[in-house]
Design a protein around this motif. Structure first.
Motif, PDB file in Angstrom:
ATOM      1  N   LYS A 109    -110.326 -62.856 -38.034  1.00 29.93           N
ATOM      2  CA  LYS A 109    -111.132 -62.266 -39.105  1.00 29.93           C
ATOM      3  C   LYS A 109    -111.803 -60.972 -38.649  1.00 29.93           C
ATOM      4  O   LYS A 109    -111.914 -60.014 -39.424  1.00 29.93           O
ATOM      5  CB  LYS A 109    -112.182 -63.268 -39.583  1.00 29.93           C
ATOM      6  CG  LYS A 109    -111.596 -64.449 -40.353  1.00 29.93           C
ATOM      7  CD  LYS A 109    -112.680 -65.416 -40.788  1.00 29.93           C
ATOM      8  CE  LYS A 109    -112.093 -66.567 -41.599  1.00 29.93           C
ATOM      9  NZ  LYS A 109    -113.133 -67.549 -42.006  1.00 29.93           N
ATOM     10  N   ILE A 110    -112.242 -60.939 -37.394  1.00 30.89           N
ATOM     11  CA  ILE A 110    -112.879 -59.730 -36.871  1.00 30.89           C
ATOM     12  C   ILE A 110    -111.882 -58.577 -36.853  1.00 30.89           C
ATOM     13  O   ILE A 110    -112.196 -57.448 -37.250  1.00 30.89           O
ATOM     14  CB  ILE A 110    -113.460 -59.989 -35.464  1.00 30.89           C
ATOM     15  CG1 ILE A 110    -114.673 -60.919 -35.559  1.00 30.89           C
ATOM     16  CG2 ILE A 110    -113.847 -58.677 -34.781  1.00 30.89           C
ATOM     17  CD1 ILE A 110    -115.206 -61.368 -34.219  1.00 30.89           C
ATOM     18  N   ARG A 111    -110.650 -58.843 -36.403  1.00 34.09           N
ATOM     19  CA  ARG A 111    -109.638 -57.789 -36.365  1.00 34.09           C
ATOM     20  C   ARG A 111    -109.313 -57.298 -37.775  1.00 34.09           C
ATOM     21  O   ARG A 111    -109.154 -56.100 -37.999  1.00 34.09           O
ATOM     22  CB  ARG A 111    -108.371 -58.290 -35.659  1.00 34.09           C
ATOM     23  CG  ARG A 111    -108.542 -58.486 -34.158  1.00 34.09           C
ATOM     24  CD  ARG A 111    -107.213 -58.867 -33.500  1.00 34.09           C
ATOM     25  NE  ARG A 111    -106.235 -57.797 -33.565  1.00 34.09           N
ATOM     26  CZ  ARG A 111    -106.117 -56.818 -32.648  1.00 34.09           C
ATOM     27  NH1 ARG A 111    -106.927 -56.785 -31.595  1.00 34.09           N
ATOM     28  NH2 ARG A 111    -105.189 -55.893 -32.778  1.00 34.09           N
ATOM     29  N   LEU A 112    -109.226 -58.209 -38.718  1.00 35.60           N
ATOM     30  CA  LEU A 112    -108.954 -57.807 -40.088  1.00 35.60           C
ATOM     31  C   LEU A 112    -110.091 -56.944 -40.640  1.00 35.60           C
ATOM     32  O   LEU A 112    -109.844 -55.964 -41.365  1.00 35.60           O
ATOM     33  CB  LEU A 112    -108.752 -59.050 -40.970  1.00 35.60           C
ATOM     34  CG  LEU A 112    -107.419 -59.796 -40.802  1.00 35.60           C
ATOM     35  CD1 LEU A 112    -107.428 -61.100 -41.593  1.00 35.60           C
ATOM     36  CD2 LEU A 112    -106.240 -58.927 -41.247  1.00 35.60           C
ATOM     37  N   TYR A 120    -103.047 -61.627 -31.668  1.00 34.78           N
ATOM     38  CA  TYR A 120    -103.882 -62.066 -30.544  1.00 34.78           C
ATOM     39  C   TYR A 120    -104.130 -60.902 -29.592  1.00 34.78           C
ATOM     40  O   TYR A 120    -103.198 -60.189 -29.204  1.00 34.78           O
ATOM     41  CB  TYR A 120    -103.194 -63.225 -29.834  1.00 34.78           C
ATOM     42  CG  TYR A 120    -103.977 -63.758 -28.668  1.00 34.78           C
ATOM     43  CD1 TYR A 120    -105.247 -64.306 -28.849  1.00 34.78           C
ATOM     44  CD2 TYR A 120    -103.471 -63.698 -27.372  1.00 34.78           C
ATOM     45  CE1 TYR A 120    -105.976 -64.790 -27.776  1.00 34.78           C
ATOM     46  CE2 TYR A 120    -104.190 -64.177 -26.296  1.00 34.78           C
ATOM     47  CZ  TYR A 120    -105.451 -64.721 -26.510  1.00 34.78           C
ATOM     48  OH  TYR A 120    -106.188 -65.189 -25.449  1.00 34.78           O
ATOM     49  N   GLY A 121    -105.393 -60.725 -29.187  1.00 36.56           N
ATOM     50  CA  GLY A 121    -105.779 -59.570 -28.376  1.00 36.56           C
ATOM     51  C   GLY A 121    -105.591 -59.726 -26.883  1.00 36.56           C
ATOM     52  O   GLY A 121    -106.018 -58.845 -26.116  1.00 36.56           O
ATOM     53  N   GLN A 156    -103.048 -54.670 -22.493  1.00 38.34           N
ATOM     54  CA  GLN A 156    -103.996 -54.462 -23.591  1.00 38.34           C
ATOM     55  C   GLN A 156    -103.626 -53.234 -24.418  1.00 38.34           C
ATOM     56  O   GLN A 156    -104.146 -53.064 -25.519  1.00 38.34           O
ATOM     57  CB  GLN A 156    -105.413 -54.271 -23.031  1.00 38.34           C
ATOM     58  CG  GLN A 156    -105.885 -55.372 -22.093  1.00 38.34           C
ATOM     59  CD  GLN A 156    -105.939 -56.730 -22.765  1.00 38.34           C
ATOM     60  OE1 GLN A 156    -105.547 -57.730 -22.201  1.00 38.34           O
ATOM     61  NE2 GLN A 156    -106.422 -56.763 -23.986  1.00 38.34           N
ATOM     62  N   GLU A 157    -102.732 -52.431 -23.897  1.00 38.46           N
ATOM     63  CA  GLU A 157    -102.324 -51.218 -24.611  1.00 38.46           C
ATOM     64  C   GLU A 157    -100.872 -51.367 -25.074  1.00 38.46           C
ATOM     65  O   GLU A 157     -99.935 -50.893 -24.438  1.00 38.46           O
ATOM     66  CB  GLU A 157    -102.481 -49.993 -23.701  1.00 38.46           C
ATOM     67  CG  GLU A 157    -103.923 -49.748 -23.262  1.00 38.46           C
ATOM     68  CD  GLU A 157    -104.038 -48.592 -22.294  1.00 38.46           C
ATOM     69  OE1 GLU A 157    -102.979 -47.992 -21.956  1.00 38.46           O
ATOM     70  OE2 GLU A 157    -105.158 -48.295 -21.848  1.00 38.46           O
ATOM     71  N   THR A 158    -100.728 -52.058 -26.192  1.00 38.60           N
ATOM     72  CA  THR A 158     -99.382 -52.293 -26.714  1.00 38.60           C
ATOM     73  C   THR A 158     -98.853 -51.028 -27.390  1.00 38.60           C
ATOM     74  O   THR A 158     -99.613 -50.163 -27.819  1.00 38.60           O
ATOM     75  CB  THR A 158     -99.386 -53.442 -27.730  1.00 38.60           C
ATOM     76  OG1 THR A 158    -100.242 -53.109 -28.817  1.00 38.60           O
ATOM     77  CG2 THR A 158     -99.852 -54.730 -27.084  1.00 38.60           C
ATOM     78  N   GLU A 159     -97.556 -50.933 -27.472  1.00 38.64           N
ATOM     79  CA  GLU A 159     -96.925 -49.816 -28.175  1.00 38.64           C
ATOM     80  C   GLU A 159     -95.721 -50.338 -28.942  1.00 38.64           C
ATOM     81  O   GLU A 159     -95.183 -51.416 -28.625  1.00 38.64           O
ATOM     82  CB  GLU A 159     -96.491 -48.734 -27.192  1.00 38.64           C
ATOM     83  CG  GLU A 159     -95.493 -49.214 -26.144  1.00 38.64           C
ATOM     84  CD  GLU A 159     -95.127 -48.114 -25.162  1.00 38.64           C
ATOM     85  OE1 GLU A 159     -93.958 -48.088 -24.736  1.00 38.64           O
ATOM     86  OE2 GLU A 159     -95.994 -47.278 -24.837  1.00 38.64           O
ATOM     87  N   ARG A 160     -95.319 -49.607 -29.942  1.00 38.33           N
ATOM     88  CA  ARG A 160     -94.191 -50.056 -30.752  1.00 38.33           C
ATOM     89  C   ARG A 160     -92.982 -50.339 -29.861  1.00 38.33           C
ATOM     90  O   ARG A 160     -92.569 -49.501 -29.054  1.00 38.33           O
ATOM     91  CB  ARG A 160     -93.839 -49.009 -31.805  1.00 38.33           C
ATOM     92  CG  ARG A 160     -92.726 -49.472 -32.736  1.00 38.33           C
ATOM     93  CD  ARG A 160     -92.420 -48.494 -33.848  1.00 38.33           C
ATOM     94  NE  ARG A 160     -91.372 -49.037 -34.718  1.00 38.33           N
ATOM     95  CZ  ARG A 160     -91.596 -49.801 -35.778  1.00 38.33           C
ATOM     96  NH1 ARG A 160     -92.843 -50.088 -36.139  1.00 38.33           N
ATOM     97  NH2 ARG A 160     -90.581 -50.274 -36.501  1.00 38.33           N
ATOM     98  N   SER A 179     -96.115 -55.819 -33.360  1.00 37.97           N
ATOM     99  CA  SER A 179     -96.725 -56.339 -34.586  1.00 37.97           C
ATOM    100  C   SER A 179     -96.951 -57.836 -34.521  1.00 37.97           C
ATOM    101  O   SER A 179     -97.455 -58.429 -35.478  1.00 37.97           O
ATOM    102  CB  SER A 179     -95.831 -56.010 -35.784  1.00 37.97           C
ATOM    103  OG  SER A 179     -94.613 -56.740 -35.719  1.00 37.97           O
ATOM    104  N   LEU A 180     -96.588 -58.448 -33.391  1.00 35.74           N
ATOM    105  CA  LEU A 180     -96.645 -59.906 -33.276  1.00 35.74           C
ATOM    106  C   LEU A 180     -97.627 -60.341 -32.206  1.00 35.74           C
ATOM    107  O   LEU A 180     -97.861 -59.637 -31.222  1.00 35.74           O
ATOM    108  CB  LEU A 180     -95.258 -60.452 -32.936  1.00 35.74           C
ATOM    109  CG  LEU A 180     -94.110 -60.043 -33.860  1.00 35.74           C
ATOM    110  CD1 LEU A 180     -92.788 -60.563 -33.292  1.00 35.74           C
ATOM    111  CD2 LEU A 180     -94.337 -60.566 -35.263  1.00 35.74           C
ATOM    112  N   SER A 181     -98.193 -61.531 -32.395  1.00 37.22           N
ATOM    113  CA  SER A 181     -98.994 -62.152 -31.350  1.00 37.22           C
ATOM    114  C   SER A 181     -98.084 -62.762 -30.294  1.00 37.22           C
ATOM    115  O   SER A 181     -96.963 -63.192 -30.599  1.00 37.22           O
ATOM    116  CB  SER A 181     -99.876 -63.259 -31.939  1.00 37.22           C
ATOM    117  OG  SER A 181    -100.851 -62.754 -32.822  1.00 37.22           O
TER     118      SER A 181
END
Length: 457
Positions: A109-112, A120-121, A156-160, A179-181
């Protein structure tokens, strides 16, 4: 390499026509390529999986004409999955997480609220050994997530990160891993979710093609990454559209909606079910094929639409009727015998009534009419009753054959002046009790003159 496919339902209920669609796609594809079909039960959910359901699924497949080359149970392969888990842990690709369901929902909810995708972070990657020990001391047990390869240096630094594949059904497909957890592969209690056992089994069993419903398209990106993390090349994937009712309602094993068992008990023929389950929602016209070999000749996975395949269960009756009408006496003799239809009259009886049946079991009703007299269903009016009584005065002498009906009705027409429906309908009702049914030219020889006279109103 031998084409090898698998059908892998959870034995938590009876399969429905939508599940049968997946099984048939796999079976027909293997048949076209002289390949192997593995029946694999995803029974790692021991609370809901039962051997009775597994046996029922096998029975349903056999009824459809599908006979697996081998049958496997995931519950018997946990040592293999344990070994894969240790490999992933050792390579740093499986990491422990201690969040509760409530904590994960709050993070989502916080991310939204920050207009970020609800993935997932990876906070668990930053936990120290002391923090993990503290959670363990609280009684928490970790679930384990697979670290997706969607970053270069810092997780922690995801990229496409696009995963591409050429789908056997849908053509070129792409999933962005960013785009996925990271998916959970192992629950807190140590049991496995679907993804890990499925990939490990596909590797060990040398599955070359995974054909399944298009609700798994997104999962495929994750699974391709997992195949490669375990040092294997992914199989070819194909995702067919799902079956829904005409109102768009989905099907479920748990509710039993349109289960293969219920369709069988309703008297439907297996090829009516198989033909519709395979051809609906494709470029091919849905026609009743005589057997799976003929269906394989028409089957083309690439001709399947990307939209859901809506169907009306009444369509099954239409296909079933066409199949029954084409059945020879030899095709049904054993089934007729089980209904008490036997003797020298059985074959001419079947040939007389089959064109009027929707199900083979409908023959029992007509056998009773032929043997025991009309059904008290449709009644004759006073004028029609008097006409029918008079008509019996013109009944020809024996022997009776299929020409007797025309000879009789020609005599009645000449004597009474009645013709068409006014002539034929009262006689049909008198003889059978029903206003519609098989050709009376075929039924009269079965009744004989004595049996026909006994039906005089």
């Amino acid at each position: 390499m031998t084409v090898t496919v698998r059908f892998a339902p959870s034995p938590t209920g009876r399969i429905h026509i939508g599940n049968a669609r997946t099984a048939l796609f796999n079976w027909l594809f293997a048949s076209q390529n002289r390949g192997r079909f593995i029946q694999r039960f995803d029974d790692t959910d021991q609370a809901r999986s039962t051997q009775a359901f597994a046996d029922g699924i096998l029975y349903d497949l056999h009824w459809l004409g599908i006979f697996p080359d081998t049958v496997e149970y995931q519950s018997k392969r946990t040592d293999t999955y344990d070994a894969a888990v240790e490999r992933l842990k050792a390579s740093g690709l499986l990491y422990p997480c201690y969040e509760t369901v409530e904590e994960l929902e709050l993070k989502r909810k916080i991310r939204l609220s920050r207009k970020l995708p609800p993935v997932y972070g990876r906070e668990a990657l930053q936990l120290t050994d002391e923090q993990k020990a503290a959670f363990e001391a609280e009684g928490r047990r970790p679930h384990w997530r697979f670290l997706l390869p969607n970053f270069r240096g810092n997780p922690q630094e995801t990229e496409r990160t696009d995963v591409h594949w050429s789908d056997l059904v849908r053509g070129d497909e792409t999933v962005d891993l960013a785009s996925l957890s990271d998916p959970v592969l192992v629950r807190e209690d140590g049991t496995y979710l679907y993804t890990l056992p499925s990939v490990v089994d596909d590797i060990d069993m040398e599955i070359t093609h995974v054909i399944r419903g298009d609700d798994h398209v997104t999962n495929t990106g994750v699974q391709i990454a997992l195949f490669r993390a375990l040092g294997a090349e992914p199989p070819v994937f194909g995702h067919h559209n799902l079956l829904t009712t005409s109102t768009g309602e989905g099907l479920s094993k748990r509710t039993g909606a349109l289960s293969i068992a219920s369709l069988r008990e309703d008297g439907l023929e297996p090829m009516a079910v198989a033909s519709l389950a395979t051809l609906i929602g494709s470029a091919e016209q849905v026609t009743p094929e005589p057997n799976l070999a003929a269906l394989a000749d028409k089957f083309d996975p690439a001709a399947t639409s990307k939209s859901s395949a809506k169907f009306d269960p009444a369509d099954l009756d239409t296909l079933n009727k066409a199949i029954v009408h084409a059945m020879s006496f030899e095709d049904v003799a054993v089934r007729l015998l089980a209904m008490g239809i036997s003797g020298p009259e059985a074959e001419p009886f079947w040939n007389a009534v089959r064109g009027n049946l929707t199900r083979v079991t409908d023959a029992a009703r007509w056998w009773q009419i032929v043997r025991n007299g009309p059904e008290p269903t449709d009644e004759l009016s006073g004028a029609d009753r008097d006409f029918a009584r008079e008509a019996f005065e013109f009944l020809p002498d024996e022997p009776f054959d299929r020409r007797t009906w025309k000879h009789w009705t020609d005599q009645v027409k000449q004597a009474t002046g009645r013709k068409g429906k006014e002539l034929f309908l009262p006689l049909r009702v008198a003889l059978t009790g029903l206003s519609s049914g098989p050709e009376l030219a075929e039924l009269l020889p079965l009744l004989g003159r004595e049996g026909t006279l006994a039906r005089r109103p």
